[in-house]
Design an enzyme around this catalytic site. Structure first.
Site, PDB file in Angstrom:
ATOM      1  N   TYR A   1      50.723  86.201 103.045  1.00 26.66           N
ATOM      2  CA  TYR A   1      49.407  86.215 103.676  1.00 26.66           C
ATOM      3  C   TYR A   1      49.538  86.050 105.183  1.00 26.66           C
ATOM      4  O   TYR A   1      48.940  86.806 105.962  1.00 26.66           O
ATOM      5  CB  TYR A   1      48.548  85.093 103.100  1.00 26.66           C
ATOM      6  CG  TYR A   1      47.192  84.943 103.743  1.00 26.66           C
ATOM      7  CD1 TYR A   1      46.133  85.766 103.372  1.00 26.66           C
ATOM      8  CD2 TYR A   1      46.968  83.971 104.711  1.00 26.66           C
ATOM      9  CE1 TYR A   1      44.886  85.636 103.959  1.00 26.66           C
ATOM     10  CE2 TYR A   1      45.729  83.828 105.306  1.00 26.66           C
ATOM     11  CZ  TYR A   1      44.684  84.656 104.924  1.00 26.66           C
ATOM     12  OH  TYR A   1      43.458  84.521 105.517  1.00 26.66           O
TER      13      TYR A   1
ATOM     14  N   SER B   1      43.294  85.375 110.809  1.00 24.38           N
ATOM     15  CA  SER B   1      43.453  83.957 110.467  1.00 24.38           C
ATOM     16  C   SER B   1      44.429  83.316 111.430  1.00 24.38           C
ATOM     17  O   SER B   1      45.327  83.993 111.961  1.00 24.38           O
ATOM     18  CB  SER B   1      43.979  83.814 109.031  1.00 24.38           C
ATOM     19  OG  SER B   1      44.381  82.482 108.769  1.00 24.38           O
TER      20      SER B   1
END
Length: 258
Positions: free
Chosen positions: A157, A144
C-alpha cells in the site's frame, strides 16, 4: 468556493472520504457522479443526499482497475452533462499486513493494490483527459502519508501511494496549462473501513497517532473533503502533495498534553 454549474466524478464515493467529498461538492453547487465498485445501495444513498442539496447526482458502478470501466465513467459524465470540471481519484484498496511480515505479501497482492491505487488513477485521468482539458479542470488524487513514510496498512500500500505521488507530479507537468493535478496525503482517518482493517489494533493505533501529532487529533472524512475542495478551487496550485495529518509530521513536544 462556489462550484455552481461545475460537474465532478468522485471515484470510490459510496462511503468515507469519497462520500464526504461528493456531499461537499454538492453543497457548493456541483453536480456529482457517484462511483462504487460493489453494492450500489450506499452509493444511491449518497446520491440522494447530493440531490437534496439541489444538484444533479447519479451512480455508476465501475472498477477503476478496469480500463474499459474508466472509459465508461468518463462517457457517462459526457452523456449526462456534456462536460467534466473535476475528477477526484479517491478509490483505493489495500491488504492489511504487518510490515515485518514480508511473507504476507505476494506478487499478486502488489498487482491488485497497484491496479487500483496507481494504475486506476492513470486510467481515469486518461479517460477524462479531453473533457478536463476542454473545461480547464482539476484533478485531485487521494494518496496517503504512507507514500512518504513507508508505513501504513502494508508495504504494498505504501509503495502504491509513493508511486501515486510521483504520478501526480508527472501528470501536473504534462497536463498543464489546461488541467491542474494535485494530491491529498491524509494521515489517520476515522472510517469504518480502517476500523475493520485494523480490528483490535484500531483504538491503540488511533491513540498513538493522537499522542504523536502536534494537534493531538486524527482526521475525519470531512477534514479530507475540505482539503480536496480547496485543491479543486485553487487555480494557481498544481503538482503539489498536500499533507493533511494533524501535525504528525512536526510531532509534539514531550510532555505536552493532548
Amino acid at each position: 468556493m462556489d462550484f455552481k454549474g461545475k460537474c465532478a466524478i468522485v471515484t470510490g464515493s459510496s462511503s468515507g472520504v469519497g462520500a464526504a467529498t461528493a456531499l461537499e461538492l454538492a453543497r457548493r453547487g456541483a453536480s456529482v457522479l457517484i462511483n462504487c465498485s460493489k453494492s450500489t445501495g450506499p452509493a444511491e444513498a449518497v446520491a440522494a443526499q447530493c440531490r437534496e442539496a439541489g444538484v444533479d447526482a447519479f451512480v455508476v458502478s465501475a472498477n477503476v482497475a478496469d480500463d474499459a470501466d474508466c472509459v465508461r465513467l468518463a462517457q457517462a459524465a459526457k452523456a449526462r452533462w456534456g462536460r467534466l470540471d473535476f475528477l477526484v481519484n479517491n478509490a483505493g484498496t489495500t491488504k492489511f499486513v504487518a510490515a515485518q511480515k514480508l511473507s504476507g505479501l505476494s506478487a499478486q497482492d502488489f498487482h491488485d493494490i497497484y491496479s487500483v491505487n496507481t494504475i486506476g488513477v492513470f486510467q481515469m485521468v486518461r479517460a477524462c483527459e479531453d473533457l478536463l482539458r476542454a473545461a480547464r479542470g482539476a484533478v485531485v488524487n487521494v494518496s496517503s502519508i504512507a507514500g512518504q513514510e513507508g508505513q501504513g496498512s502494508s508495504i504494498a500500500y505504501a509503495a502504491s501511494k509513493g508511486a501515486l505521488n510521483t504520478l501526480t507530479i508527472s501528470l501536473a507537468r504534462v497536463m498543464g496549462t489546461e488541467v491542474r493535478v494535485n494530491a491529498l496525503l491524509p494521515g489517520f482517518i476515522e472510517t469504518g473501513w480502517l476500523a475493520a482493517g485494523l480490528g483490535a489494533a484500531y483504538e491503540t493505533s488511533r491513540q498513538s497517532y493522537k499522542d504523536t501529532a502536534a494537534l493531538g487529533e486524527v482526521l475525519t472524512p470531512e477534514d479530507c473533503a475540505d482539503a480536496i475542495v480547496y485543491l479543486l478551487g485553487a487555480t494557481k496550485v498544481t503538482g503539489q502533495l498536500l499533507r493533511v495529518d494533524g501535525g504528525r509530521s512536526v510531532g509534539r513536544l514531550p510532555g505536552r498534553p493532548a
